[in-house]
Motif scaffolding. Structure first.
Motif, short mmCIF file in Angstrom:
data_model
loop_
_atom_site.label_atom_id
_atom_site.label_comp_id
_atom_site.label_asym_id
_atom_site.label_seq_id
_atom_site.Cartn_x
_atom_site.Cartn_y
_atom_site.Cartn_z
N LEU A 60 0.82 -1.21 0.00
CA LEU A 60 0.00 0.00 0.00
C LEU A 60 0.85 1.26 0.00
O LEU A 60 0.45 2.29 -0.57
N ILE A 61 2.02 1.20 0.62
CA ILE A 61 2.94 2.35 0.59
C ILE A 61 3.32 2.66 -0.85
O ILE A 61 3.31 3.83 -1.28
N GLY A 64 0.40 4.09 -2.72
CA GLY A 64 0.18 5.46 -2.28
C GLY A 64 1.18 6.42 -2.89
O GLY A 64 0.82 7.53 -3.31
N LEU A 65 2.45 6.02 -2.96
CA LEU A 65 3.47 6.86 -3.59
C LEU A 65 3.17 7.05 -5.07
O LEU A 65 3.36 8.15 -5.61
N ALA A 67 0.21 7.00 -6.42
CA ALA A 67 -0.94 7.91 -6.51
C ALA A 67 -0.51 9.35 -6.31
O ALA A 67 -1.11 10.28 -6.88
N ALA A 68 0.55 9.55 -5.51
CA ALA A 68 1.05 10.90 -5.26
C ALA A 68 1.91 11.42 -6.42
O ALA A 68 2.35 12.57 -6.38
#
Length: 203
Positions: A60-61, A64-65, A67-68
């Motif tokens: 998930l990290i 998430g990165l 997505a950023a």
């Protein structure tokens, strides 16, 4: 696995870095928008070494990165990647890591550990990913209008490599568990780890 641990979170971050590094190694195929990468190997390793909770967090990290906007998925990032043709594979990875970790935590450790890990990783780290991956690929690319086309573009060419990744993961993790059992990360005994002698004797 009762409480969160700083050790587990640190390992999650470290394995996120491993996943990013492995994702940079890719081979593009002329007949598919899906490249061959080592990302699935990283997912297998995360679940097998870190367990369900922390293995899922590691994946998930990375998502998430991405997505950023960070280029962490085979050199790409941004929301466009997470809604692009390979999104079905990407969003299956946390589920894969969780299930691999869940079984790894409850697996008896012995002479059949490599075989059991290979089976778990191939089932949940490879085969589980393809239904959503291929379905979204077909949704994204209208020219994949038949089942043979879809399977050729999104699944069949990758299965031999996935099996090799699962075998490599099983071998590596079995060696790691001998010196650093999964219980040191997730906590507790998980009903499986009984010490060095049990590892050598328990099937």
């Amino acid at each position: 696995m009762n409480r969160w641990s700083l050790r587990g979170l640190i390992f999650s971050a470290l394995f996120a870095g491993v996943m990013i590094a492995l994702s940079s190694m890719k081979v593009s195929l002329p007949f598919s928008t899906v490249p061959i990468t080592l990302q699935t190997l990283a997912v297998m390793l995360a679940g097998s070494v870190l367990g369900a909770r922390y293995g899922t967090i590691a994946v998930l990290i990375v998502i998430g990165l991405a997505a950023a906007g960070f280029p962490v998925l085979a050199g790409r990032g941004g929301l466009s990647v997470l809604v692009g043709p390979t999104a079905g594979y990407i969003f299956a990875w946390p589920v894969s890591a969780f299930l691999i970790g869940w079984f790894a935590q409850r697996m008896s450790k012995g002479k059949f550990t490599v075989g059991k890990l290979l089976l778990v990783n191939f089932l949940f780290g490879s085969l589980l990913v393809y239904p959503s991956g291929v379905a979204w690929l077909v949704h994204s690319i209208p020219s994949l209008d038949t089942l043979p086309k879809a399977l050729t573009a999104g699944m069949l060419p990758f299965l031999p490599g996935d099996f090799l990744k699962a075998a490599l993961c099983a071998s590596v993790v079995t060696a790691v568990w001998k010196v650093y059992p999964i219980e040191r990360i997730v906590g507790g005994s998980s009903g499986a780890w009984l010490g060095k002698n049990a590892y050598e004797e328990k099937a």
